[in-house]
Enzyme design. Structure first.
Site, PDB file in Angstrom:
ATOM      1  N   LYS A  22      21.046 -10.048   3.572  1.00 21.37           N
ATOM      2  CA  LYS A  22      21.161 -11.452   3.986  1.00 21.37           C
ATOM      3  C   LYS A  22      21.009 -11.590   5.498  1.00 21.37           C
ATOM      4  O   LYS A  22      20.277 -12.456   5.978  1.00 21.37           O
ATOM      5  CB  LYS A  22      22.531 -11.990   3.545  1.00 21.37           C
ATOM      6  N   ASN A  23      21.695 -10.717   6.246  1.00 20.90           N
ATOM      7  CA  ASN A  23      21.704 -10.882   7.705  1.00 20.90           C
ATOM      8  C   ASN A  23      20.414 -10.419   8.381  1.00 20.90           C
ATOM      9  O   ASN A  23      20.237 -10.610   9.585  1.00 20.90           O
ATOM     10  CB  ASN A  23      22.917 -10.178   8.321  1.00 20.90           C
ATOM     11  N   CYS A 116      35.156 -20.968  12.920  1.00 25.58           N
ATOM     12  CA  CYS A 116      35.164 -20.730  11.473  1.00 25.58           C
ATOM     13  C   CYS A 116      36.351 -19.843  11.150  1.00 25.58           C
ATOM     14  O   CYS A 116      37.121 -19.490  12.030  1.00 25.58           O
ATOM     15  CB  CYS A 116      33.861 -20.108  11.007  1.00 25.58           C
ATOM     16  N   ARG A 121      34.003 -18.007  17.665  1.00 20.31           N
ATOM     17  CA  ARG A 121      32.556 -17.750  17.598  1.00 20.31           C
ATOM     18  C   ARG A 121      31.698 -18.708  18.430  1.00 20.31           C
ATOM     19  O   ARG A 121      30.922 -19.510  17.903  1.00 20.31           O
ATOM     20  CB  ARG A 121      32.114 -17.725  16.134  1.00 20.31           C
ATOM     21  N   ASP A 307      31.963  -6.165   9.334  1.00 18.56           N
ATOM     22  CA  ASP A 307      31.705  -6.728   8.000  1.00 18.56           C
ATOM     23  C   ASP A 307      32.177  -5.812   6.868  1.00 18.56           C
ATOM     24  O   ASP A 307      32.106  -6.186   5.700  1.00 18.56           O
ATOM     25  CB  ASP A 307      30.203  -7.026   7.819  1.00 18.56           C
ATOM     26  N   ARG A 399      27.772 -16.778  -1.084  1.00 17.16           N
ATOM     27  CA  ARG A 399      26.979 -16.901   0.148  1.00 17.16           C
ATOM     28  C   ARG A 399      26.237 -15.615   0.476  1.00 17.16           C
ATOM     29  O   ARG A 399      25.172 -15.657   1.092  1.00 17.16           O
ATOM     30  CB  ARG A 399      27.896 -17.243   1.332  1.00 17.16           C
TER      31      ARG A 399
HETATM   32  C1  EPZ Z   1      26.610 -11.594  13.061  1.00 17.40           C
HETATM   33  O1  EPZ Z   1      27.325 -12.749  13.468  1.00 17.40           O
HETATM   34  C2  EPZ Z   1      26.651 -11.549  11.556  1.00 17.40           C
HETATM   35  N1  EPZ Z   1      26.008 -12.746  11.030  1.00 17.40           N
HETATM   36  C3  EPZ Z   1      28.095 -11.427  11.092  1.00 17.40           C
HETATM   37  O2  EPZ Z   1      28.108 -11.293   9.684  1.00 17.40           O
HETATM   38  C4  EPZ Z   1      28.732 -10.184  11.724  1.00 17.40           C
HETATM   39  O3  EPZ Z   1      30.105 -10.147  11.391  1.00 17.40           O
HETATM   40  C5  EPZ Z   1      28.576 -10.214  13.240  1.00 17.40           C
HETATM   41  O4  EPZ Z   1      27.181 -10.413  13.597  1.00 17.40           O
HETATM   42  C6  EPZ Z   1      29.048  -8.942  13.924  1.00 17.40           C
HETATM   43  O5  EPZ Z   1      28.355  -7.849  13.403  1.00 17.40           O
HETATM   44  C7  EPZ Z   1      24.674 -12.757  10.891  1.00 17.40           C
HETATM   45  O6  EPZ Z   1      23.965 -11.809  11.196  1.00 17.40           O
HETATM   46  C8  EPZ Z   1      24.078 -13.997  10.306  1.00 17.40           C
HETATM   47  P1  EPZ Z   1      28.094 -11.919  17.235  1.00 17.40           P
HETATM   48  P2  EPZ Z   1      27.185 -13.297  14.960  1.00 17.40           P
HETATM   49  O7  EPZ Z   1      27.430 -12.979  18.015  1.00 17.40           O
HETATM   50  O8  EPZ Z   1      25.839 -12.984  15.468  1.00 17.40           O
HETATM   51  C9  EPZ Z   1      31.202 -13.152  20.622  1.00 17.40           C
HETATM   52  C10 EPZ Z   1      28.865 -11.744   7.470  1.00 17.40           C
HETATM   53  O9  EPZ Z   1      29.964 -11.617   6.855  1.00 17.40           O
HETATM   54  N2  EPZ Z   1      30.185 -14.087  21.113  1.00 17.40           N
HETATM   55  O10 EPZ Z   1      27.498 -10.564  17.246  1.00 17.40           O
HETATM   56  O11 EPZ Z   1      27.618 -14.710  14.941  1.00 17.40           O
HETATM   57  C11 EPZ Z   1      31.728 -13.552  19.243  1.00 17.40           C
HETATM   58  O12 EPZ Z   1      32.695 -14.566  19.316  1.00 17.40           O
HETATM   59  C12 EPZ Z   1      28.811 -12.273   8.884  1.00 17.40           C
HETATM   60  O13 EPZ Z   1      27.759 -11.510   6.935  1.00 17.40           O
HETATM   61  C13 EPZ Z   1      30.420 -14.817  22.269  1.00 17.40           C
HETATM   62  O14 EPZ Z   1      31.493 -14.707  22.876  1.00 17.40           O
HETATM   63  O15 EPZ Z   1      28.239 -12.406  15.714  1.00 17.40           O
HETATM   64  C14 EPZ Z   1      32.258 -12.236  18.714  1.00 17.40           C
HETATM   65  O16 EPZ Z   1      33.514 -11.981  19.224  1.00 17.40           O
HETATM   66  C15 EPZ Z   1      30.068 -12.872   9.371  1.00 17.40           C
HETATM   67  N3  EPZ Z   1      29.460 -15.688  22.725  1.00 17.40           N
HETATM   68  C16 EPZ Z   1      31.264 -11.217  19.295  1.00 17.40           C
HETATM   69  O17 EPZ Z   1      30.617 -11.881  20.394  1.00 17.40           O
HETATM   70  C17 EPZ Z   1      28.276 -15.838  22.076  1.00 17.40           C
HETATM   71  O18 EPZ Z   1      27.435 -16.627  22.535  1.00 17.40           O
HETATM   72  C18 EPZ Z   1      30.184 -10.738  18.340  1.00 17.40           C
HETATM   73  O19 EPZ Z   1      29.612 -11.856  17.660  1.00 17.40           O
HETATM   74  C19 EPZ Z   1      28.015 -15.082  20.920  1.00 17.40           C
HETATM   75  C20 EPZ Z   1      28.992 -14.211  20.464  1.00 17.40           C
END
Ligand code: EPZ
Length: 420
Positions: A22-23, A116, A121, A307, A399
């Site tokens: 999915k991701n 969420c 996030r 995850d 999902r």
């Molecule tokens: C991706 O989310 C995945 N989603 C998530 O999978 C996964 O848990 C996550 O990466 C971490 O591996 C998809 O690929 C669609 P991040 P993402 O931006 O990209 C902070 C699942 O269950 N951050 O890597 O949204 C953030 O708050 C899902 O399939 C900022 O501070 O995660 C977090 O603490 C849930 N500012 C960290 O970085 C930003 O602009 C990592 O988040 C962006 C992120």
């Protein structure tokens, strides 16, 4: 609303086909916006998040056919570049259209995703990088309004934190920008790597694929010609079935997997006492004589994935000794703790760390799913628990897990999908 009624304990046995990731599919479908010709994508999982993204694409004016696992999509006549609140609020990954829409059309509006169940996030890093590429970003009425009338320009971007969808958005933006972008501290997840490979196959010059520094030569708004490609196997779905086998002391063979994407996960299963054998695109888990406790700290790839944290917490309830699980990526990804406790798990939560004592004979109960991976942990716990566990709100599972209940049934689990 549906719920899953699981009768345990059971011992899983057999073979299961792993679906496309999915991701990986979400950013790659978003990347088709960089092309104005039809494109074919294979091995696309039939899960709700993909259907949500396609609903958004329909609103943008995209034409597609999604049958079985093949998606043919034509983004020649995009008539609208607004991703509205009603869709973005149901799926945060909708933010992935921001980079490609802005890069190709010079303007777009995307509803702010908001927080969420697993944490705040923010998307500040996506926006900051686009600004460095020359975009004007305004936040108006809950929307990110992004414009770049002259197109985006290549830039040197150092991500303050490693972000998966942030890296993906900026890689897609850089692919159509004018000139060279240098991206530093980029995510190295296999899903990011596949995005780069598909763009490279389409003629975008990308150096450093698979590392945390990328150099991307943009096409100066020349739309890409994407060759047909197939989505990589879902490493998190695969990891979840490995945990399902391990927690039930069963033996399961997975097909259509990339074992090299699962190294951090299989290392922990080894520590817990399981044996895993890989051959080509298949891997088999043989049960532990007795599950042993382990320590986990989530981190970016190639480290242990956040995850998989919830599923390993379910596993730790059955492991002998004290297991310690630290969540380092998201501030609130422990919603499954209270539900596992309803089944009898012994978990002490302090800050970002959960300490578990095991093994505990879990007893079936009604539990509520709160997010995708937390829900799968409750299903795993239900397989190990005695009696009936009803997992409510399973739309979270829909999902991201294709045909979960059918796949588990084929492995011998006793479970039904029922209406509330
Ligand atoms: C991706 O989310 C995945 N989603 C998530 O999978 C996964 O848990 C996550 O990466 C971490 O591996 C998809 O690929 C669609 P991040 P993402 O931006 O990209 C902070 C699942 O269950 N951050 O890597 O949204 C953030 O708050 C899902 O399939 C900022 O501070 O995660 C977090 O603490 C849930 N500012 C960290 O970085 C930003 O602009 C990592 O988040 C962006 C992120």
């Amino acid at each position: 609303m549906d719920y899953l009624s699981i009768t345990g304990p059971s011992r899983l046995h057999g073979e299961v086909q792993i679906s496309g990731a999915k991701n990986a599919a979400l950013p790659l479908i978003a990347a088709t916006l960089l092309s104005d010709e039809p494109c074919t994508v294979e091995n696309v999982p039939q899960v709700a998040d993909i259907k949500t993204l396609l609903k958004l694409f329909s609103k943008l004016g995209s034409k597609y056919i999604f049958e079985e696992h093949t998606l043919t999509i034509d983004n020649e006549n995009i008539t609208n570049t607004v991703a509205t609140y009603d869709i973005v609020k149901t799926m945060r990954a909708s933010i992935l259209v921001l980079g490609p829409l802005l890069a190709r059309f010079g303007r777009c509006e995307v509803s702010l995703p908001g927080g969420c169940a697993i944490g705040q996030r923010p998307i500040d890093l996506h926006l900051k990088a686009l600004e460095l590429m020359g975009a004007n970003i305004d936040i108006k009425n809950g929307y990110v309004v992004a414009t770049a009338p002259e197109g985006l320009k290549g830039a040197r971007i150092i991500f303050d934190k490693i972000t998966v969808t942030g890296s993906e958005n900026i890689i897609m933006a850089a692919a159509l920008a004018k000139g060279r972008s240098e991206l530093i501290n980029v995510a190295k997840e296999p899903e990011v790597v596949q995005l780069c490979e598909v763009l490279q196959e389409a003629g975008v010059n990308i150096e450093g694929i698979g590392t945390d520094e990328l150099i991307i030569e943009g096409t100066e708004r020349e739309p890409l010609k994407l060759s047909p490609f197939s989505i990589i196997p879902d490493r998190i779905e695969a990891g979840t079935y490995l945990c399902a086998a391990a927690i039930t002391y069963g033996s399961v063979t997975l097909h259509n997997v990339r074992s090299d994407h699962l190294d951090a996960v299989t290392a922990k299963l080894h520590e817990a006492g399981c044996r895993i054998e890989s051959e080509g695109a298949s891997m088999t888990l043989y049960p532990a004589a007795r599950l042993k406790s382990f320590e986990i700290s989530t981190t970016e790839y190639p480290g242990f994935p956040t995850d998989m944290q919830a599923q390993f917490m379910a596993l730790a309830t059955q492991a002998e000794g004290v297991s310690i699980i630290e969540e380092r990526l998201f501030e609130n990804r422990f919603m499954h703790v209270s539900e596992l406790q309803r089944l009898g798990a012994s978990i002490h939560l302090k800050g970002h760390t959960a300490t578990l004592n095991g093994p505990i004979q879990l007893l079936g109960a009604d539990v509520m799913a709160t997010d995708l991976r937390a829900s799968s942990a409750l299903v795993l716990a239900g397989l190990a628990a005695s009696g009936t566990t009803n997992v409510h709100r399973i739309y979270h599972l829909d999902r991201g897990y294709e045909a979960l209940h059918e796949k588990l049934k084929m492995l011998g689990a006793k479970l039904e999908r029922l209406k509330e």
